[in-house]
Scaffold this motif. Structure first.
Motif, PDB file in Angstrom:
ATOM      1  N   ARG A  44       6.847   5.390 -14.511  1.00 54.70           N
ATOM      2  CA  ARG A  44       5.405   5.306 -14.754  1.00 54.70           C
ATOM      3  C   ARG A  44       4.640   6.327 -13.917  1.00 54.70           C
ATOM      4  O   ARG A  44       3.724   6.995 -14.408  1.00 54.70           O
ATOM      5  CB  ARG A  44       4.908   3.891 -14.455  1.00 54.70           C
ATOM      6  CG  ARG A  44       3.452   3.723 -14.847  1.00 54.70           C
ATOM      7  CD  ARG A  44       2.960   2.318 -14.664  1.00 54.70           C
ATOM      8  NE  ARG A  44       1.523   2.263 -14.932  1.00 54.70           N
ATOM      9  CZ  ARG A  44       0.725   1.299 -14.521  1.00 54.70           C
ATOM     10  NH1 ARG A  44       1.229   0.282 -13.822  1.00 54.70           N
ATOM     11  NH2 ARG A  44      -0.560   1.334 -14.799  1.00 54.70           N
ATOM     12  N   LEU A  45       5.024   6.472 -12.648  1.00 51.58           N
ATOM     13  CA  LEU A  45       4.330   7.437 -11.797  1.00 51.58           C
ATOM     14  C   LEU A  45       4.541   8.868 -12.293  1.00 51.58           C
ATOM     15  O   LEU A  45       3.601   9.677 -12.277  1.00 51.58           O
ATOM     16  CB  LEU A  45       4.802   7.310 -10.350  1.00 51.58           C
ATOM     17  CG  LEU A  45       4.367   6.057  -9.590  1.00 51.58           C
ATOM     18  CD1 LEU A  45       4.789   6.153  -8.132  1.00 51.58           C
ATOM     19  CD2 LEU A  45       2.854   5.848  -9.681  1.00 51.58           C
ATOM     20  N   ARG A  46       5.747   9.212 -12.707  1.00 46.44           N
ATOM     21  CA  ARG A  46       5.981  10.567 -13.216  1.00 46.44           C
ATOM     22  C   ARG A  46       5.054  10.883 -14.373  1.00 46.44           C
ATOM     23  O   ARG A  46       4.570  12.013 -14.513  1.00 46.44           O
ATOM     24  CB  ARG A  46       7.443  10.734 -13.666  1.00 46.44           C
ATOM     25  CG  ARG A  46       8.439  10.859 -12.538  1.00 46.44           C
ATOM     26  CD  ARG A  46       9.782  11.377 -13.037  1.00 46.44           C
ATOM     27  NE  ARG A  46      10.374  10.540 -14.077  1.00 46.44           N
ATOM     28  CZ  ARG A  46      11.158   9.496 -13.846  1.00 46.44           C
ATOM     29  NH1 ARG A  46      11.444   9.138 -12.595  1.00 46.44           N
ATOM     30  NH2 ARG A  46      11.667   8.798 -14.843  1.00 46.44           N
ATOM     31  N   LYS A  47       4.765   9.888 -15.184  1.00 44.75           N
ATOM     32  CA  LYS A  47       3.938  10.099 -16.367  1.00 44.75           C
ATOM     33  C   LYS A  47       2.446  10.046 -16.056  1.00 44.75           C
ATOM     34  O   LYS A  47       1.659  10.863 -16.565  1.00 44.75           O
ATOM     35  CB  LYS A  47       4.279   9.029 -17.418  1.00 44.75           C
ATOM     36  CG  LYS A  47       3.524   9.175 -18.728  1.00 44.75           C
ATOM     37  CD  LYS A  47       3.972   8.112 -19.723  1.00 44.75           C
ATOM     38  CE  LYS A  47       3.216   8.255 -21.049  1.00 44.75           C
ATOM     39  NZ  LYS A  47       3.642   7.204 -22.024  1.00 44.75           N
TER      40      LYS A  47
ATOM     41  N   GLU B 150      -2.825   1.836  -8.991  1.00 40.63           N
ATOM     42  CA  GLU B 150      -3.130   2.058  -7.577  1.00 40.63           C
ATOM     43  C   GLU B 150      -2.403   1.072  -6.672  1.00 40.63           C
ATOM     44  O   GLU B 150      -2.279   1.287  -5.464  1.00 40.63           O
ATOM     45  CB  GLU B 150      -4.636   1.976  -7.325  1.00 40.63           C
ATOM     46  CG  GLU B 150      -5.275   0.638  -7.618  1.00 40.63           C
ATOM     47  CD  GLU B 150      -5.703   0.473  -9.063  1.00 40.63           C
ATOM     48  OE1 GLU B 150      -6.446  -0.504  -9.353  1.00 40.63           O
ATOM     49  OE2 GLU B 150      -5.307   1.322  -9.911  1.00 40.63           O
ATOM     50  N   GLN B 151      -1.862  -0.003  -7.245  1.00 38.55           N
ATOM     51  CA  GLN B 151      -1.130  -0.980  -6.455  1.00 38.55           C
ATOM     52  C   GLN B 151       0.374  -0.711  -6.395  1.00 38.55           C
ATOM     53  O   GLN B 151       1.098  -1.372  -5.648  1.00 38.55           O
ATOM     54  CB  GLN B 151      -1.367  -2.388  -7.023  1.00 38.55           C
ATOM     55  CG  GLN B 151      -2.787  -2.879  -6.873  1.00 38.55           C
ATOM     56  CD  GLN B 151      -2.988  -4.279  -7.434  1.00 38.55           C
ATOM     57  OE1 GLN B 151      -2.019  -5.021  -7.639  1.00 38.55           O
ATOM     58  NE2 GLN B 151      -4.240  -4.645  -7.685  1.00 38.55           N
ATOM     59  N   ILE B 152       0.844   0.262  -7.151  1.00 36.04           N
ATOM     60  CA  ILE B 152       2.279   0.562  -7.139  1.00 36.04           C
ATOM     61  C   ILE B 152       2.670   1.129  -5.778  1.00 36.04           C
ATOM     62  O   ILE B 152       2.054   2.063  -5.272  1.00 36.04           O
ATOM     63  CB  ILE B 152       2.647   1.543  -8.262  1.00 36.04           C
ATOM     64  CG1 ILE B 152       2.531   0.841  -9.621  1.00 36.04           C
ATOM     65  CG2 ILE B 152       4.063   2.086  -8.066  1.00 36.04           C
ATOM     66  CD1 ILE B 152       2.870   1.741 -10.799  1.00 36.04           C
TER      67      ILE B 152
ATOM     68  N   HIS C  10       1.361  10.446  -5.878  1.00 30.77           N
ATOM     69  CA  HIS C  10       0.695   9.139  -5.842  1.00 30.77           C
ATOM     70  C   HIS C  10       0.432   8.714  -4.400  1.00 30.77           C
ATOM     71  O   HIS C  10       1.343   8.742  -3.567  1.00 30.77           O
ATOM     72  CB  HIS C  10       1.610   8.124  -6.540  1.00 30.77           C
ATOM     73  CG  HIS C  10       1.148   6.703  -6.488  1.00 30.77           C
ATOM     74  ND1 HIS C  10       0.118   6.224  -7.251  1.00 30.77           N
ATOM     75  CD2 HIS C  10       1.607   5.640  -5.768  1.00 30.77           C
ATOM     76  CE1 HIS C  10      -0.047   4.928  -7.010  1.00 30.77           C
ATOM     77  NE2 HIS C  10       0.845   4.558  -6.102  1.00 30.77           N
ATOM     78  N   HIS C  11      -0.796   8.317  -4.110  1.00 32.16           N
ATOM     79  CA  HIS C  11      -1.148   7.912  -2.743  1.00 32.16           C
ATOM     80  C   HIS C  11      -0.988   6.406  -2.570  1.00 32.16           C
ATOM     81  O   HIS C  11      -1.380   5.616  -3.428  1.00 32.16           O
ATOM     82  CB  HIS C  11      -2.583   8.312  -2.407  1.00 32.16           C
ATOM     83  CG  HIS C  11      -2.906   8.156  -0.953  1.00 32.16           C
ATOM     84  ND1 HIS C  11      -3.486   7.007  -0.434  1.00 32.16           N
ATOM     85  CD2 HIS C  11      -2.706   8.976   0.097  1.00 32.16           C
ATOM     86  CE1 HIS C  11      -3.630   7.148   0.869  1.00 32.16           C
ATOM     87  NE2 HIS C  11      -3.173   8.326   1.217  1.00 32.16           N
ATOM     88  N   THR C  12      -0.394   6.024  -1.437  1.00 35.41           N
ATOM     89  CA  THR C  12      -0.185   4.617  -1.107  1.00 35.41           C
ATOM     90  C   THR C  12      -0.526   4.388   0.355  1.00 35.41           C
ATOM     91  O   THR C  12      -0.347   5.268   1.193  1.00 35.41           O
ATOM     92  CB  THR C  12       1.290   4.205  -1.342  1.00 35.41           C
ATOM     93  OG1 THR C  12       1.647   4.448  -2.695  1.00 35.41           O
ATOM     94  CG2 THR C  12       1.512   2.728  -1.017  1.00 35.41           C
ATOM     95  N   SER C  13      -1.004   3.199   0.639  1.00 35.45           N
ATOM     96  CA  SER C  13      -1.193   2.772   2.019  1.00 35.45           C
ATOM     97  C   SER C  13      -0.652   1.364   2.147  1.00 35.45           C
ATOM     98  O   SER C  13      -0.988   0.486   1.347  1.00 35.45           O
ATOM     99  CB  SER C  13      -2.678   2.791   2.395  1.00 35.45           C
ATOM    100  OG  SER C  13      -2.863   2.343   3.726  1.00 35.45           O
TER     101      SER C  13
END
Length: 420
Positions: free
Chosen positions: A45-48, A24-26, A53-56
């Motif tokens: 890593r995100l693809r897998k 969640e920190q990526i 992926h949600h980011t703020s």
């Protein structure tokens, strides 16, 4: 420690850092991950684990990162759901105040997008490309023949920037003596003070104002003359663009300058670096120069000169199991999609004789697919044809210096040497 061992150790440490971080920190919008070229580990890593992926964060607010090939295609080909219009936020991850947003046709929705795009598309018609090829070749030969032997020089400056700036000047029928202004304005337009660029927002706006003033002078000349084949004349005489306001004119200028400059110049440098990093492919190319035709799109995939494009959801929708709300910012990471092994075989390898070399996302898809893609490929093809003819050996000396940006995936320096 040998250089190869140092490089391997650095890669291992970067990969370990990407996988040690709580997912969640990526935050793949961090430009430093592009500058040090560690971004690929985070995308992998995100693809897998979390492909949408949600980011703020403080700089860009809330956004979704779309990292898989097929999900990116879903967004890019559904312009009725995902808007690129400047009024919604435009095509980059940064939300600028309304009065600072550039109104270019790539950042417009239908029908205005198609109307303005058609104004300039004749510049890259097949007949035009055929007529430009000889000029491109003559300039490429002159630049390559003028390179020093037995001394180190910056390939970015001496080759990539020079060739693309000359091409831009031709497309605009821009005075050659002032052509370096085009490179400068391209760099200014893509500079992001919010990401650590040395130029302030006020300086950026002032320089873009100078760009607008210069081109307004060219416009005033062309609008009162018979139509010609350059971009300014096309814009001045087309019903869809001849009544543009200043922000729209400047926006389309920036689009055409950046599109004709940054993308090709960084692929020219990226190709040299890729061949250096894959000497077996360089040897294969020298043994069979006909492979240039498949190598060119592979360079463009490998480099992915624009790392992302942004859209804004016009309605509530679902993407890869995630609920996207109306107004959400959705970022297509082309760089990640071009490394997706579900769509591309051995995507982390640079392979100049791929069976399907054009299967990449670097030009986008749908209505916003890059209008100048064939011109970019032509310039790269001619460059490598002439390199093979004129430079028996070229050595990359040291590591490249990359641009601090999450949008332009580019270089400021690649030192090379041609033995004499």
């Amino acid at each position: 420690m040998p250089a190869a061992a140092v490089a391997s150790s650095t890669i291992s440490a970067a990969k370990a850092a990407a996988y040690a971080m709580p997912i969640e920190q990526i935050d793949v919008s961090n430009p430093k991950l592009f500058e040090d070229d560690s971004i690929g580990h985070y995308f992998a890593r995100l693809r897998k684990e979390d492909p949408v992926h949600h980011t703020s964060n403080a700089a860009f607010g809330n956004f979704w990162s779309v990292t898989r090939y097929q999900d990116i295609m879903e967004v890019d080909t559904h312009h009725g759901i995902y808007s690129s219009d400047w009024s919604q936020g435009g095509i980059t991850i940064m939300d600028r105040p309304l009065d600072q947003r550039l109104q270019m046709f790539i950042a417009m929705d239908q029908p205005k997008h198609d109307e303005q795009r058609k104004s300039v598309s004749p510049i890259v018609a097949p007949t035009n490309l055929a007529s430009m090829a000889q000029t491109i070749r003559e300039r490429t030969i002159a630049v390559l023949d003028g390179l020093p032997r037995n001394e180190t020089f910056n390939w970015v400056e001496r080759v990539s920037v020079e060739l693309t700036t000359l091409m831009l000047a031709t497309l605009f029928d821009f005075p050659l003596k002032d052509r370096k202004l085009l490179t400068w304005w391209s760099d200014v337009a893509t500079a992001a003070p919010e990401m650590g660029s040395p130029i302030t927002q006020q300086e950026r706006q002032a320089e873009l104002g100078k760009c607008l003033a210069y081109f307004t002078g060219l416009w005033n000349e062309r609008v009162n003359a018979p139509p010609k084949g350059d971009l300014i004349s096309m814009l001045a005489h087309s019903p869809a663009t001849r009544n543009m306001g200043p922000m729209e004119f400047m926006g389309n200028l920036v689009l055409l300058i950046v599109g004709g400059n940054d993308t090709t110049r960084n692929s020219m440098t990226g190709g040299m670096l890729a061949l250096h990093q894959h000497p077996d492919q360089f040897a294969k190319l020298r043994a069979n120069p006909a492979l240039i035709d498949s190598m060119v799109p592979e360079i463009i995939r490998w480099q992915t000169p624009l790392a992302h494009m942004r859209r804004t959801a016009l309605q509530d929708t679902e993407l890869a199991g995630k609920q996207i709300s109306k107004g959400d910012k959705v970022v297509m990471w082309y760089l990640s999609g071009n490394r997706d092994d579900a769509a591309i075989d051995n995507p982390d390898q640079f392979i100049i004789d791929r069976a399907r070399p054009r299967q990449h996302l670097s030009f986008g898809f749908g209505i916003h697919r890059c209008v100048g893609n064939r011109l970019a490929e032509l310039q790269l093809k001619i460059l490598w044809e002439e390199v093979l003819q004129r430079i028996p050996t070229i050595e990359v000396v040291g590591e490249p210096k990359r641009v601090l940006s999450n949008f332009v995936r580019g270089y400021t320096e690649l030192q090379v040497r041609i033995p004499g």
